[in-house]
Design a protein around this motif. Structure first.
Motif, PDB file in Angstrom:
ATOM      1  N   ALA A   1      48.514  42.591  33.780  1.00  0.00           N
ATOM      2  CA  ALA A   1      48.000  43.886  34.222  1.00  0.00           C
ATOM      3  C   ALA A   1      46.839  44.362  33.364  1.00  0.00           C
ATOM      4  O   ALA A   1      45.929  45.041  33.838  1.00  0.00           O
ATOM      5  N   ALA A   2      46.843  43.991  32.057  1.00  0.00           N
ATOM      6  CA  ALA A   2      45.819  44.490  31.152  1.00  0.00           C
ATOM      7  C   ALA A   2      44.564  43.629  31.136  1.00  0.00           C
ATOM      8  O   ALA A   2      43.623  43.929  30.412  1.00  0.00           O
ATOM      9  N   ALA A   3      44.537  42.546  31.895  1.00  0.00           N
ATOM     10  CA  ALA A   3      43.387  41.640  31.866  1.00  0.00           C
ATOM     11  C   ALA A   3      42.154  42.340  32.416  1.00  0.00           C
ATOM     12  O   ALA A   3      42.193  42.962  33.476  1.00  0.00           O
ATOM     13  N   LEU A   4      41.058  42.211  31.665  1.00  0.00           N
ATOM     14  CA  LEU A   4      39.799  42.770  32.126  1.00  0.00           C
ATOM     15  C   LEU A   4      39.154  41.821  33.121  1.00  0.00           C
ATOM     16  O   LEU A   4      39.254  40.603  32.989  1.00  0.00           O
ATOM     17  N   SER A   5      38.438  42.371  34.090  1.00  0.00           N
ATOM     18  CA  SER A   5      37.701  41.549  35.029  1.00  0.00           C
ATOM     19  C   SER A   5      36.447  41.009  34.339  1.00  0.00           C
ATOM     20  O   SER A   5      36.016  41.514  33.288  1.00  0.00           O
ATOM     21  N   GLU A   6      35.818  40.015  34.952  1.00  0.00           N
ATOM     22  CA  GLU A   6      34.588  39.459  34.384  1.00  0.00           C
ATOM     23  C   GLU A   6      33.495  40.529  34.322  1.00  0.00           C
ATOM     24  O   GLU A   6      32.737  40.601  33.353  1.00  0.00           O
ATOM     25  N   THR A   7      33.431  41.347  35.354  1.00  0.00           N
ATOM     26  CA  THR A   7      32.419  42.417  35.372  1.00  0.00           C
ATOM     27  C   THR A   7      32.637  43.389  34.226  1.00  0.00           C
ATOM     28  O   THR A   7      31.681  43.801  33.536  1.00  0.00           O
ATOM     29  N   GLU A   8      33.893  43.764  33.994  1.00  0.00           N
ATOM     30  CA  GLU A   8      34.204  44.692  32.898  1.00  0.00           C
ATOM     31  C   GLU A   8      33.852  44.076  31.550  1.00  0.00           C
ATOM     32  O   GLU A   8      33.322  44.749  30.647  1.00  0.00           O
ATOM     33  N   ILE A   9      34.147  42.790  31.390  1.00  0.00           N
ATOM     34  CA  ILE A   9      33.837  42.104  30.128  1.00  0.00           C
ATOM     35  C   ILE A   9      32.338  42.060  29.900  1.00  0.00           C
ATOM     36  O   ILE A   9      31.839  42.373  28.811  1.00  0.00           O
ATOM     37  N   GLU A  10      31.587  41.662  30.930  1.00  0.00           N
ATOM     38  CA  GLU A  10      30.127  41.580  30.797  1.00  0.00           C
ATOM     39  C   GLU A  10      29.525  42.948  30.508  1.00  0.00           C
ATOM     40  O   GLU A  10      28.558  43.069  29.729  1.00  0.00           O
TER      41      GLU A  10
ATOM     42  N   LYS B   1      38.888  42.142  21.937  1.00  0.00           N
ATOM     43  CA  LYS B   1      39.898  41.291  21.293  1.00  0.00           C
ATOM     44  C   LYS B   1      41.311  41.735  21.674  1.00  0.00           C
ATOM     45  O   LYS B   1      42.192  40.922  21.950  1.00  0.00           O
ATOM     46  N   ASN B   2      41.540  43.044  21.717  1.00  0.00           N
ATOM     47  CA  ASN B   2      42.853  43.562  22.107  1.00  0.00           C
ATOM     48  C   ASN B   2      43.190  43.214  23.552  1.00  0.00           C
ATOM     49  O   ASN B   2      44.368  43.149  23.922  1.00  0.00           O
ATOM     50  N   ALA B   3      42.145  43.006  24.359  1.00  0.00           N
ATOM     51  CA  ALA B   3      42.361  42.619  25.765  1.00  0.00           C
ATOM     52  C   ALA B   3      42.408  41.105  25.922  1.00  0.00           C
ATOM     53  O   ALA B   3      42.425  40.606  27.048  1.00  0.00           O
ATOM     54  N   GLY B   4      42.411  40.375  24.791  1.00  0.00           N
ATOM     55  CA  GLY B   4      42.530  38.922  24.854  1.00  0.00           C
ATOM     56  C   GLY B   4      41.218  38.216  25.091  1.00  0.00           C
ATOM     57  O   GLY B   4      41.200  37.090  25.591  1.00  0.00           O
ATOM     58  N   VAL B   5      40.089  38.853  24.733  1.00  0.00           N
ATOM     59  CA  VAL B   5      38.768  38.261  24.938  1.00  0.00           C
ATOM     60  C   VAL B   5      38.112  38.032  23.579  1.00  0.00           C
ATOM     61  O   VAL B   5      37.942  38.973  22.796  1.00  0.00           O
ATOM     62  N   GLU B   6      37.751  36.778  23.301  1.00  0.00           N
ATOM     63  CA  GLU B   6      37.078  36.417  22.060  1.00  0.00           C
ATOM     64  C   GLU B   6      35.584  36.267  22.318  1.00  0.00           C
ATOM     65  O   GLU B   6      35.173  35.741  23.364  1.00  0.00           O
ATOM     66  N   LEU B   7      34.758  36.715  21.362  1.00  0.00           N
ATOM     67  CA  LEU B   7      33.311  36.627  21.478  1.00  0.00           C
ATOM     68  C   LEU B   7      32.767  35.586  20.509  1.00  0.00           C
ATOM     69  O   LEU B   7      33.289  35.412  19.406  1.00  0.00           O
ATOM     70  N   ASP B   8      31.715  34.906  20.925  1.00  0.00           N
ATOM     71  CA  ASP B   8      31.054  33.903  20.091  1.00  0.00           C
ATOM     72  C   ASP B   8      29.557  34.164  20.171  1.00  0.00           C
ATOM     73  O   ASP B   8      28.912  33.868  21.184  1.00  0.00           O
TER      74      ASP B   8
ATOM     75  N   LYS C   1      25.832  33.512  19.638  1.00  0.00           N
ATOM     76  CA  LYS C   1      24.992  32.330  19.487  1.00  0.00           C
ATOM     77  C   LYS C   1      23.601  32.743  19.006  1.00  0.00           C
ATOM     78  O   LYS C   1      23.196  33.920  19.130  1.00  0.00           O
ATOM     79  N   PRO C   2      22.816  31.797  18.464  1.00  0.00           N
ATOM     80  CA  PRO C   2      21.434  32.113  18.073  1.00  0.00           C
ATOM     81  C   PRO C   2      20.626  32.638  19.258  1.00  0.00           C
ATOM     82  O   PRO C   2      20.850  32.228  20.411  1.00  0.00           O
ATOM     83  N   GLY C   3      19.713  33.537  18.992  1.00  0.00           N
ATOM     84  CA  GLY C   3      18.865  34.083  20.039  1.00  0.00           C
ATOM     85  C   GLY C   3      19.477  35.271  20.750  1.00  0.00           C
ATOM     86  O   GLY C   3      18.963  35.727  21.777  1.00  0.00           O
ATOM     87  N   GLY C   4      20.577  35.805  20.234  1.00  0.00           N
ATOM     88  CA  GLY C   4      21.203  36.989  20.816  1.00  0.00           C
ATOM     89  C   GLY C   4      22.161  36.718  21.952  1.00  0.00           C
ATOM     90  O   GLY C   4      22.686  37.655  22.562  1.00  0.00           O
ATOM     91  N   LEU C   5      22.412  35.458  22.274  1.00  0.00           N
ATOM     92  CA  LEU C   5      23.340  35.127  23.359  1.00  0.00           C
ATOM     93  C   LEU C   5      24.773  35.250  22.863  1.00  0.00           C
ATOM     94  O   LEU C   5      25.100  34.805  21.757  1.00  0.00           O
ATOM     95  N   THR C   6      25.613  35.876  23.666  1.00  0.00           N
ATOM     96  CA  THR C   6      27.034  35.992  23.338  1.00  0.00           C
ATOM     97  C   THR C   6      27.861  35.321  24.434  1.00  0.00           C
ATOM     98  O   THR C   6      27.755  35.707  25.609  1.00  0.00           O
ATOM     99  N   GLN C   7      28.639  34.311  24.043  1.00  0.00           N
ATOM    100  CA  GLN C   7      29.575  33.684  24.967  1.00  0.00           C
ATOM    101  C   GLN C   7      30.948  34.317  24.764  1.00  0.00           C
ATOM    102  O   GLN C   7      31.279  34.754  23.659  1.00  0.00           O
ATOM    103  N   TRP C   8      31.707  34.362  25.816  1.00  0.00           N
ATOM    104  CA  TRP C   8      33.036  34.926  25.692  1.00  0.00           C
ATOM    105  C   TRP C   8      34.075  33.997  26.317  1.00  0.00           C
ATOM    106  O   TRP C   8      33.750  33.173  27.162  1.00  0.00           O
ATOM    107  N   ARG C   9      35.280  34.130  25.848  1.00  0.00           N
ATOM    108  CA  ARG C   9      36.390  33.357  26.410  1.00  0.00           C
ATOM    109  C   ARG C   9      37.665  34.173  26.303  1.00  0.00           C
ATOM    110  O   ARG C   9      37.802  35.034  25.430  1.00  0.00           O
ATOM    111  N   ARG C  10      38.531  33.917  27.247  1.00  0.00           N
ATOM    112  CA  ARG C  10      39.850  34.567  27.193  1.00  0.00           C
ATOM    113  C   ARG C  10      40.719  33.768  26.233  1.00  0.00           C
ATOM    114  O   ARG C  10      40.873  32.563  26.403  1.00  0.00           O
ATOM    115  N   ALA C  11      41.297  34.437  25.280  1.00  0.00           N
ATOM    116  CA  ALA C  11      42.074  33.755  24.245  1.00  0.00           C
ATOM    117  C   ALA C  11      43.398  33.269  24.837  1.00  0.00           C
ATOM    118  O   ALA C  11      43.857  33.783  25.838  1.00  0.00           O
TER     119      ALA C  11
END
Length: 501
Positions: free
Chosen positions: A447-456, A482-489, A491-501
């Protein structure tokens, strides 16, 4: 050299096909009256791994897996839903194929339907009758005379006095012996017209067991190199196949018999009566529970939306156990499987593979271990252990060539072929967090999972906060994710990748 455990001899033996370099593999498939369940998933994936390794080993494989499309259960389903037999079977065949795609199960070379081989079945019944192994009973059925076949019981290891009538065979007074089983069922007046065929014994339909004798003989040369199926088929189905085929044609039906181990649910056998029965689509589909279980509505598609992360987890869960072992489908085991598979994908995300087509270096230590495991009775558990050894080496060396080797070996098990970024952006119910929320194993995401749109949106807000040097807000957004189970990474150049933990 490949060694296979043979259920009939109860021993592991070197594999020597009848024709060098060629393999005839016959596996008993589904009775298509309902959705495939998790026990079916184990059979589908296990023999998919078998045929993949045989092909990787250089064999020319003819893989046949039949479809039972005439059966008492199918007839009952057709009557209950007021549909023609073909409508029922067509829908559930499509549903089975959807499950295969979800689990990355490659299609067999041939998938014959029983109704296409009724003539072949009648030919075998005629041969058995001529040899005194079958008789036409007073109720119109044709039965196999079990006590006239001296080797009956050799697969199950039971004596005739230990055995009882098969699970799908009602003991009828017209039988000469309670152990006799039906080859041909006479038609009943209340049964639909599309469930009967004309025959020398009158209108009727084939019994369950005779279909595989007919299809394996018609499509593959006897003896079969390998005959496989689930654990519940050893008796009576495979025992009866041996009696029918060897009784009619002499010789040996199969040189190697392979049977999967049982799939348990919380250490109990999966069954609808215990309330622990789960379909594949309930387990890995993202549809709501109402549309993934129960009866389909008229015109409803058999396809369904699959959660790719959970689907590969289920395949990984099956593959990392030896096919003959008992396997327990339980929340903790699924969580562990998801975490383990995530670690492999994290390795791929941290170090991309080298470009271009890659040949496996079979002289490398991990490849040698992988091959030795698979040649030891398709020990996929040992092969998965070799993948983790290779992943550890990748994490140390960051060598793209080793990543390519990891992906190439994993492909032989049907694993690690997704884009890691896409893989990690799929939510999963099989985490400790989801268990605590009561979502694991349900048809819904937590129930607490964020949608991709919300994460972005949150990632964009964090980037804006960092640009404005509002680092406290940026840190707060990161903590929220992080509390919603999303980890950020980052990257060089200001890019941020994300993944669900």
């Amino acid at each position: 050299m490949l060694q296979i455990y043979d259920s009939l001899s109860r021993s592991k033996r070197p594999f020597r096909p009848v024709q060098p370099g060629q393999v005839g593999l016959y596996v008993c498939g589904m009775t298509v009256y309902d959705y495939c369940h998790l026990g079916h998933a184990r059979m589908l994936v296990s023999f998919d791994v078998v045929q993949r390794w045989l092909r990787a080993s250089g064999y020319q494989v003819q893989y046949v897996r039949n479809i039972t499309d005439i059966d008492d259960k199918i007839i009952r389903r057709a009557v209950e839903t007021n549909r023609r037999l073909g409508e029922v079977t067509s829908y559930y065949i499509d549903a089975m194929h959807a499950d295969e795609r979800a689990l990355s199960v490659q299609s067999p070379d041939q998938q014959p339907c029983a109704t296409e081989y009724v003539g072949d079945m009648l030919d075998i019944i005629g041969k058995l009758e001529q040899k005194g192994l079958a008789y036409h009973a007073v109720d119109g059925d044709v039965n196999f005379a079990v006590r006239e076949f001296p080797d009956y019981g050799k697969l199950s290891g039971k004596t005739l006095d230990d055995l009882r009538a098969g699970e799908r065979v009602a003991v009828a007074s017209s039988k000469r012996d309670p152990l006799d089983f039906v080859l041909w069922k006479s038609a009943k007046e209340h049964e639909p017209a599309d469930t009967r065929w004309d025959s020398p014994y009158g209108w009727g339909r084939p019994g369950w067991h005779i279909e595989c004798s007919a299809m394996s003989k018609a499509l593959l040369s006897l003896p079969l190199d390998i005959h496989g199926g689930g654990p519940d088929l050893k008796f009576p189905h495979h025992e009866n196949e041996i009696a029918q085929t060897e009784g009619a044609f002499g010789g040996t039906l199969a040189n190697n018999w392979m049977h999967c181990g049982p799939l348990m649910v919380d250490a109990e056998k999966m069954s609808k009566s215990l309330g622990n029965f789960r379909t594949i689509r309930q387990t890995i589909g993202v549809q709501n529970a109402a549309s993934t279980d129960g009866q389909p509505a008229a015109g409803e598609s058999a396809d369904y939306e699959v959660n790719p992360r959970e689907a590969e987890m289920l395949r990984f869960f099956i593959v990392r156990n030896h096919y003959r072992s008992a396997q327990n489908y339980a929340p903790d085991n699924l969580i562990d499987a998801q975490l383990s598979l995530d670690r492999l994908y994290q390795t791929l995300q941290n170090c991309p593979p080298a470009p271009g087509t890659v040949e496996i270096d079979w002289q490398a230590p991990q490849a040698i271990a992988f091959r030795e495991a698979m040649n030891d009775d398709f020990n996929s558990a040992g092969a998965v252990a070799a993948l983790f050894e290779l992943a550890s080496e990748v994490n140390r060396s960051k060598d793209p060539a080793l990543v390519s080797q990891l992906k190439a070996l994993a492909e032989l098990l049907g694993l690690l072929q997704k884009d890691p970024v896409v893989y990690f952006q799929s939510p999963t119910r099989y985490t400790r967090r989801a268990i605590e929320q009561g979502a694991a194993g349900s048809a819904q995401a937590p129930a607490a999972a964020l949608s991709e749109t919300e994460i972005e949106t949150l990632i964009a807000a964090r980037a804006a906060a960092k640009a404005a040097k509002n680092f406290a807000e940026a840190d707060q957004i990161r903590a929220t994710l992080k509390n919603a189970g999303v980890e950020l990474d980052d990257k060089p150049g200001g890019l941020t990748q994300w993944r669900r933990a």
